[in-house]
Design a protein around this motif. Structure first.
Motif, PDB file in Angstrom:
ATOM      1  N   SER A  27      43.084  77.257  -2.647  1.00 21.78           N
ATOM      2  CA  SER A  27      41.974  77.075  -1.698  1.00 21.78           C
ATOM      3  C   SER A  27      40.768  76.534  -2.462  1.00 21.78           C
ATOM      4  O   SER A  27      40.376  77.094  -3.486  1.00 21.78           O
TER       5      SER A  27
ATOM      6  N   VAL B  32      38.168  74.563   2.020  1.00 22.13           N
ATOM      7  CA  VAL B  32      37.369  75.457   2.865  1.00 22.13           C
ATOM      8  C   VAL B  32      35.927  74.970   3.018  1.00 22.13           C
ATOM      9  O   VAL B  32      35.198  75.474   3.876  1.00 22.13           O
TER      10      VAL B  32
ATOM     11  N   SER C 290      30.962  79.174   2.225  1.00 20.53           N
ATOM     12  CA  SER C 290      32.379  78.843   2.398  1.00 20.53           C
ATOM     13  C   SER C 290      33.155  79.024   1.106  1.00 20.53           C
ATOM     14  O   SER C 290      34.346  79.377   1.120  1.00 20.53           O
TER      15      SER C 290
ATOM     16  N   ARG D 203      35.461  81.913   0.103  1.00 21.65           N
ATOM     17  CA  ARG D 203      36.865  81.953   0.543  1.00 21.65           C
ATOM     18  C   ARG D 203      37.757  81.047  -0.312  1.00 21.65           C
ATOM     19  O   ARG D 203      38.925  80.847  -0.005  1.00 21.65           O
TER      20      ARG D 203
END
Length: 383
Positions: free
Chosen positions: A165, A195, A223, A226
């Motif tokens: 991610s 993300v 963001s 995450r």
């Protein structure tokens, strides 16, 4: 230090002017080397700013390459582009009229476009030094370090280490646009997810807008909480400043890995403790570390990092003259998928003019860097 050339068979003949001493008259301007095959080197010798210094370094690196290649059957016609499209077109035309079978350079994107217009008509290939991939095309090959390759390498490595991610802080300029496109593609290929992306302002004259960089890094922090990786491709003072803002906003350095590009490969950047633990791709350092003192001994100054481009291009030309005969600069030879080995490691040209390089992955230590994943020695290892 001579460039190692891999398999150059199975190629189709290309266009070659008749070569040999005295063909098409005596070359005008400086000539380096005494071989029978003429190759042009297009440089911004009369351009302003530091372009003239770049031209001098590249000219010297080309000369050093011929000294290091015993019996090189090449003479290099050094031509001035003035750093412009029009100047490069005229320089290319002059070199071709004097029998140049291959053009090395130019350095800057507008000049590459100008030279390619003349070279394409004559069927003469170009190996250019611009890092602007938009100047690449069939017959116009870029030897430079391209942002796309940096991004592909670092995201692929991060994925191999379980990262999936990503967030990114990217300059809002042409370089940032290329880096972002490559970032999106690389993350998609590895099955990861993005993300968040923030873009900070960069003024062409004044540089990075620090206030906007801080605002965009602050916005990204929400963001990025995450994400397990944050990509910051810019160099200079940007990565350390941005990482400082992000950590102040609560990003945990033990959980999130900061990823960079080849622009991090600078002693001034790597000396900042804020980058400690970050990962970035770059050519293997050993080749340049051996090249730099030999250049300094010959010319009295330390070469910039990109001086190896002119060196590798010149030795590549000399090596192909020796190994490939009349097919030496044909498309099939230049785009051989086994590639070539230069000072900065293995590289190969794609038929669309871009290149692929074997890059090392480094970890920033706060005082320098250490190798995490060495560059592949051959393209078989990549393929």
């Amino acid at each position: 230090m001579a460039l190692a050339l891999t398999a150059c068979t199975g190629s189709t003949p290309g266009f070659y002017p008749q070569s040999g001493p005295g063909m098409n008259g005596v070359p005008t301007g400086e000539v380096v080397g005494t071989g029978a095959v003429r190759v042009a080197l297009l440089l911004p010798r009369s351009a302003g700013s530091n372009a003239g210094q770049i031209a001098t370094v590249f000219r010297n690196a080309s000369e050093l390459a011929l000294k290091d290649f015993p019996g090189a059957d090449v003479q290099v016609l050094v031509k001035d582009t003035g750093g412009t499209s029009e100047g490069a077109r005229a320089a290319a035309q002059a070199a071709i009229s004097e029998g140049a079978e291959l053009i090395l350079g130019p350095v800057f994107a507008p000049a590459v476009s100008g030279a390619s217009a003349a070279a394409r008509t004559a069927g003469v290939p170009i190996i250019a030094f611009s890092s602007d991939a938009s100047t690449a095309s069939p017959g116009v090959y870029l030897l430079s370090f391209l942002p796309q390759e940096d991004v592909t390498r670092i995201i692929s490595y991060a994925s191999s280490k379980g990262r999936s991610s990503y967030a990114a802080l990217i300059p809002d300029n042409s370089y940032g646009a290329v880096a972002e496109a490559a970032f999106r593609q690389a993350v998609g290929r590895t099955g990861g997810r993005i993300v968040g992306i923030e873009r900070y302002k960069v003024d062409p004259a004044r540089g990075v807008d620090t206030a906007d960089l801080k605002a965009r890094a602050t916005a990204l922090a929400a963001s990025a909480s995450r994400a397990d990786s944050i990509f910051i491709p810019d160099g200079g003072g940007v990565p350390a400043y941005a990482i400082g803002v992000l950590t102040a906003q609560g990003i945990n350095r033990k959980q999130v890995k900061f990823l960079g590009s080849g622009q991090w490969d600078d002693p001034k950047v790597l000396s900042d403790r804020m980058l400690e633990g970050g990962w970035y791709p770059a050519p293997d350092k050993k080749g340049f570390e051996a090249f730099a003192p030999r250049y300094a001994a010959a010319y009295g100054s330390q070469p910039p990092r990109n001086a190896t481009l002119a060196y590798d291009a010149t030795v590549l030309a000399a090596g192909l003259v020796r190994s490939a005969g009349q097919r030496r600069f044909s498309t099939g030879v230049l785009t051989n998928r086994d590639g070539f080995l230069g000072i900065d490691g293995v590289f190969r040209f794609n038929r669309n003019g871009t290149n692929e390089r074997g890059l090392t992955v480094y970890e920033a230590t706060g005082t320098g860097s250490r190798v995490l994943a060495p560059a592949p020695k051959t393209f078989q290892a990549i393929n």
